[in-house]
Enzyme design. Sequence first.
Site, PDB file in Angstrom:
ATOM      1  N   LYS A 185       0.839  -1.199   0.000  1.00  0.00           N
ATOM      2  CA  LYS A 185       0.000   0.000   0.000  1.00  0.00           C
ATOM      3  C   LYS A 185       0.873   1.248   0.000  1.00  0.00           C
ATOM      4  O   LYS A 185       1.561   1.530   0.981  1.00  0.00           O
ATOM      5  CB  LYS A 185      -0.916   0.042   1.221  1.00  0.00           C
ATOM      6  N   SER A 238       5.279   6.966  10.453  1.00  0.00           N
ATOM      7  CA  SER A 238       5.410   7.672  11.729  1.00  0.00           C
ATOM      8  C   SER A 238       5.485   6.699  12.909  1.00  0.00           C
ATOM      9  O   SER A 238       4.952   5.584  12.847  1.00  0.00           O
ATOM     10  CB  SER A 238       4.206   8.604  11.921  1.00  0.00           C
ATOM     11  N   THR A 239       6.133   7.148  13.965  1.00  0.00           N
ATOM     12  CA  THR A 239       6.263   6.324  15.172  1.00  0.00           C
ATOM     13  C   THR A 239       4.887   6.025  15.764  1.00  0.00           C
ATOM     14  O   THR A 239       4.629   4.915  16.233  1.00  0.00           O
ATOM     15  CB  THR A 239       7.175   7.041  16.187  1.00  0.00           C
ATOM     16  N   GLU A 240       4.000   6.993  15.682  1.00  0.00           N
ATOM     17  CA  GLU A 240       2.654   6.822  16.236  1.00  0.00           C
ATOM     18  C   GLU A 240       1.925   5.645  15.579  1.00  0.00           C
ATOM     19  O   GLU A 240       1.401   4.755  16.262  1.00  0.00           O
ATOM     20  CB  GLU A 240       1.902   8.130  15.984  1.00  0.00           C
ATOM     21  N   GLY A 242       3.308   3.292  13.794  1.00  0.00           N
ATOM     22  CA  GLY A 242       4.124   2.089  14.046  1.00  0.00           C
ATOM     23  C   GLY A 242       3.751   1.432  15.369  1.00  0.00           C
ATOM     24  O   GLY A 242       3.623   0.205  15.467  1.00  0.00           O
ATOM     25  N   GLU A 259      10.171   0.858  10.408  1.00  0.00           N
ATOM     26  CA  GLU A 259      11.167   1.906  10.176  1.00  0.00           C
ATOM     27  C   GLU A 259      10.439   3.218  10.400  1.00  0.00           C
ATOM     28  O   GLU A 259       9.591   3.605   9.596  1.00  0.00           O
ATOM     29  CB  GLU A 259      11.737   1.774   8.768  1.00  0.00           C
ATOM     30  N   CYS A 293      13.352  10.654   7.004  1.00  0.00           N
ATOM     31  CA  CYS A 293      13.345  10.130   8.373  1.00  0.00           C
ATOM     32  C   CYS A 293      14.718  10.243   9.020  1.00  0.00           C
ATOM     33  O   CYS A 293      14.827  10.413  10.228  1.00  0.00           O
ATOM     34  CB  CYS A 293      12.849   8.690   8.393  1.00  0.00           C
ATOM     35  N   GLU A 390      10.052  15.268  15.598  1.00  0.00           N
ATOM     36  CA  GLU A 390      10.359  15.173  14.175  1.00  0.00           C
ATOM     37  C   GLU A 390       9.485  16.183  13.434  1.00  0.00           C
ATOM     38  O   GLU A 390       8.260  16.088  13.463  1.00  0.00           O
ATOM     39  CB  GLU A 390      10.063  13.758  13.673  1.00  0.00           C
TER      40      GLU A 390
HETATM   41  P1  NDP Z   1       1.815   7.704   8.606  1.00  0.00           P
HETATM   42  O1  NDP Z   1       2.651   6.936   9.538  1.00  0.00           O
HETATM   43  O2  NDP Z   1       0.398   7.948   8.958  1.00  0.00           O
HETATM   44  O3  NDP Z   1       1.841   7.046   7.159  1.00  0.00           O
HETATM   45  C1  NDP Z   1       2.657   5.992   6.710  1.00  0.00           C
HETATM   46  C2  NDP Z   1       1.831   4.963   5.959  1.00  0.00           C
HETATM   47  O4  NDP Z   1       0.969   4.253   6.872  1.00  0.00           O
HETATM   48  C3  NDP Z   1       0.904   5.542   4.912  1.00  0.00           C
HETATM   49  O5  NDP Z   1       0.790   4.649   3.837  1.00  0.00           O
HETATM   50  C4  NDP Z   1      -0.394   5.646   5.703  1.00  0.00           C
HETATM   51  O6  NDP Z   1      -1.528   5.796   4.897  1.00  0.00           O
HETATM   52  C5  NDP Z   1      -0.384   4.352   6.469  1.00  0.00           C
HETATM   53  N1  NDP Z   1      -1.236   4.332   7.650  1.00  0.00           N
HETATM   54  C6  NDP Z   1      -1.808   5.367   8.318  1.00  0.00           C
HETATM   55  N2  NDP Z   1      -2.521   4.931   9.375  1.00  0.00           N
HETATM   56  C7  NDP Z   1      -2.398   3.576   9.395  1.00  0.00           C
HETATM   57  C8  NDP Z   1      -2.878   2.549  10.248  1.00  0.00           C
HETATM   58  N3  NDP Z   1      -3.620   2.824  11.305  1.00  0.00           N
HETATM   59  N4  NDP Z   1      -2.546   1.273   9.977  1.00  0.00           N
HETATM   60  C9  NDP Z   1      -1.766   0.969   8.922  1.00  0.00           C
HETATM   61  N5  NDP Z   1      -1.284   1.899   8.077  1.00  0.00           N
HETATM   62  C10 NDP Z   1      -1.572   3.197   8.301  1.00  0.00           C
HETATM   63  O7  NDP Z   1       2.504   9.085   8.330  1.00  0.00           O
HETATM   64  P2  NDP Z   1       1.789  10.402   7.763  1.00  0.00           P
HETATM   65  O8  NDP Z   1       1.841  10.327   6.313  1.00  0.00           O
HETATM   66  O9  NDP Z   1       0.450  10.647   8.353  1.00  0.00           O
HETATM   67  O10 NDP Z   1       2.755  11.500   8.322  1.00  0.00           O
HETATM   68  C11 NDP Z   1       2.628  11.942   9.680  1.00  0.00           C
HETATM   69  C12 NDP Z   1       3.968  12.218  10.255  1.00  0.00           C
HETATM   70  O11 NDP Z   1       4.718  11.042  10.315  1.00  0.00           O
HETATM   71  C13 NDP Z   1       4.824  13.157   9.423  1.00  0.00           C
HETATM   72  O12 NDP Z   1       4.564  14.468   9.725  1.00  0.00           O
HETATM   73  C14 NDP Z   1       6.206  12.738   9.787  1.00  0.00           C
HETATM   74  O13 NDP Z   1       6.619  13.415  10.929  1.00  0.00           O
HETATM   75  C15 NDP Z   1       6.075  11.278  10.092  1.00  0.00           C
HETATM   76  N6  NDP Z   1       6.521  10.422   8.997  1.00  0.00           N
HETATM   77  C16 NDP Z   1       7.705   9.801   9.150  1.00  0.00           C
HETATM   78  C17 NDP Z   1       8.193   9.004   8.157  1.00  0.00           C
HETATM   79  C18 NDP Z   1       9.494   8.342   8.311  1.00  0.00           C
HETATM   80  O14 NDP Z   1       9.943   7.665   7.384  1.00  0.00           O
HETATM   81  N7  NDP Z   1      10.113   8.479   9.430  1.00  0.00           N
HETATM   82  C19 NDP Z   1       7.479   8.810   6.900  1.00  0.00           C
HETATM   83  C20 NDP Z   1       6.195   9.470   6.854  1.00  0.00           C
HETATM   84  C21 NDP Z   1       5.775  10.240   7.881  1.00  0.00           C
HETATM   85  P3  NDP Z   1      -1.938   7.326   4.537  1.00  0.00           P
HETATM   86  O15 NDP Z   1      -1.013   7.746   3.488  1.00  0.00           O
HETATM   87  O16 NDP Z   1      -3.324   7.280   4.091  1.00  0.00           O
HETATM   88  O17 NDP Z   1      -1.821   8.105   5.806  1.00  0.00           O
END
Ligand code: NDP
Length: 482
Positions: A185, A238-240, A242, A259, A293, A390
Amino acid sequence: MATAWDYAPAPEARDIVKIQDRYGLFIGGKFVEPTSGERYTTIDPAREEPLAEVAQAGKADVDRAVGAARDAFSNGWSTLRPSERAKYLFRIARLLQERSREFAVLETLNGGKPIRESRDVDVPLAAAHFFYYAGWADKLEYAFPNRKPRPVGVAGQIIPWNFPLLMLAWKIAPALAAGNTVVLKPAETTPLTALLFCDVVRQAGLPPGVVNIITGDGRTGAELVSHPDVNKIAFTGSTEVGKAIQKTLAGTGKRLTLELGGKAANIIFDDAPLDQAVEGIVNGIYFNQGHVCCAGSRLLVEESIYETVIAKLKRRMATLRVGDPLDKNTDVGAINSKQQLEKISALVQSGVDEGAEIFQPPCKLPERGYWFVPTVFTNVAQSYRIAQEEIFGPVLSVLTFRTPDEAIEKANNTPYGLSAGVWTEKGSRILAMAQKLRAGVVWANTYNRFDPASPFGGYKESGFGREGGRHGLEPYVVLDDA
Ligand code: NDP
């Protein structure tokens, strides 16, 4: 009268890539309509213009994709001669190279990153990952001596929006090399290069169902995580989220690699080559608009060179070109989404409110689209949110230190532990620092360097498991006794 030198516009032609008006879900080797019937529009964040309609996969669609992956796993892929598996991966790698301009333009259009980066970093590295893991496919018993490796099964893979094609390659290449099938996805805002990749999968003649791509938002990701027939989840984001995934999977026996976020320290000692270090600082935080990241978002400068480094940095920042991501001279492109722009703006405001000193070079931003001026904060206390959280944007927080021990203390004073940078001319100091820094990757006299042969991953709240290198195969194999 002499006028200031400037660059003429040099936009990359966008007609190399044909974007469909709407896309289905790639399941079992073909595009199918979502049973959910739901769709959403994906946009170009630099122009706020719609690019295409994509499907929102629901529970039934996820089930169908996992079913297709299971069938492909059981009906030949997992028992295919490893040298044959390798051929498919080599083919994918070559096709990515052949179609690299198309992928680079599409990545830039959908994500907002400068074309120079998608062309020179994202796409070549994605191809390199497939080449690298193609090489491992028939050598797994050498990767794990005295063990008998076999594939895990169906892998559910969820990726973020900052490096869409590259993260796809990091996930799919090792999974396939080890004989697994996948359901991936992409992020909600950046699905288009993953959908173009489906065309490469078909061109390569990969058996139907080995790679399935389903688009949608977090709800689709959550369905994939909780599907009972998925054997392994690989997540970058995001850590949240994760943490939420880890809770869902606890006790299920499913494998998990995470990651997650980072707040890396980039440490500059007084004996560092300063002009080179300033380039490393800029690359560390302004590359990909800071949507990285492992970004070097906390700069730790030795006190004796603080004034010099900050003066050089400000001068260099004034030369950064912010604007049209398709222009080959652009250094900093568009912020990926309105939501991310709001998050960056709020954190920057918190820095000002808490008392840090802000510097932003004079910069004319385009009228439409999502933009943020490269920013540096000085006079930052460790407790400020901009030093702790972050930001995931082009925002640098500067702190100082007097001794190597103080630098280590401050660098490790974070819940994260993904990466770090050390700048010094002393090899012994590099090694000593690398040993004490609680970070998965430590760069020395460089920053943001990636290679498929090198493992990447975090400590602490930056996650667990490694991607890249031989280590990157481990999550995708069950090791029986030989
Ligand atoms: P997310 O962690 O929400 O997104 C990462 C992926 O997970 C996306 O494909 C997302 O879908 C999907 N996702 C979201 N919620 C769930 C869930 N409950 N179960 C399974 N998969 C899920 O990051 P965001 O894009 O919302 O970004 C938010 C913050 O996270 C950023 O501001 C940044 O600080 C951090 N971030 C960090 C990354 C890193 O590599 N360290 C990468 C991306 C974000 P969808 O796209 O629809 O949200």
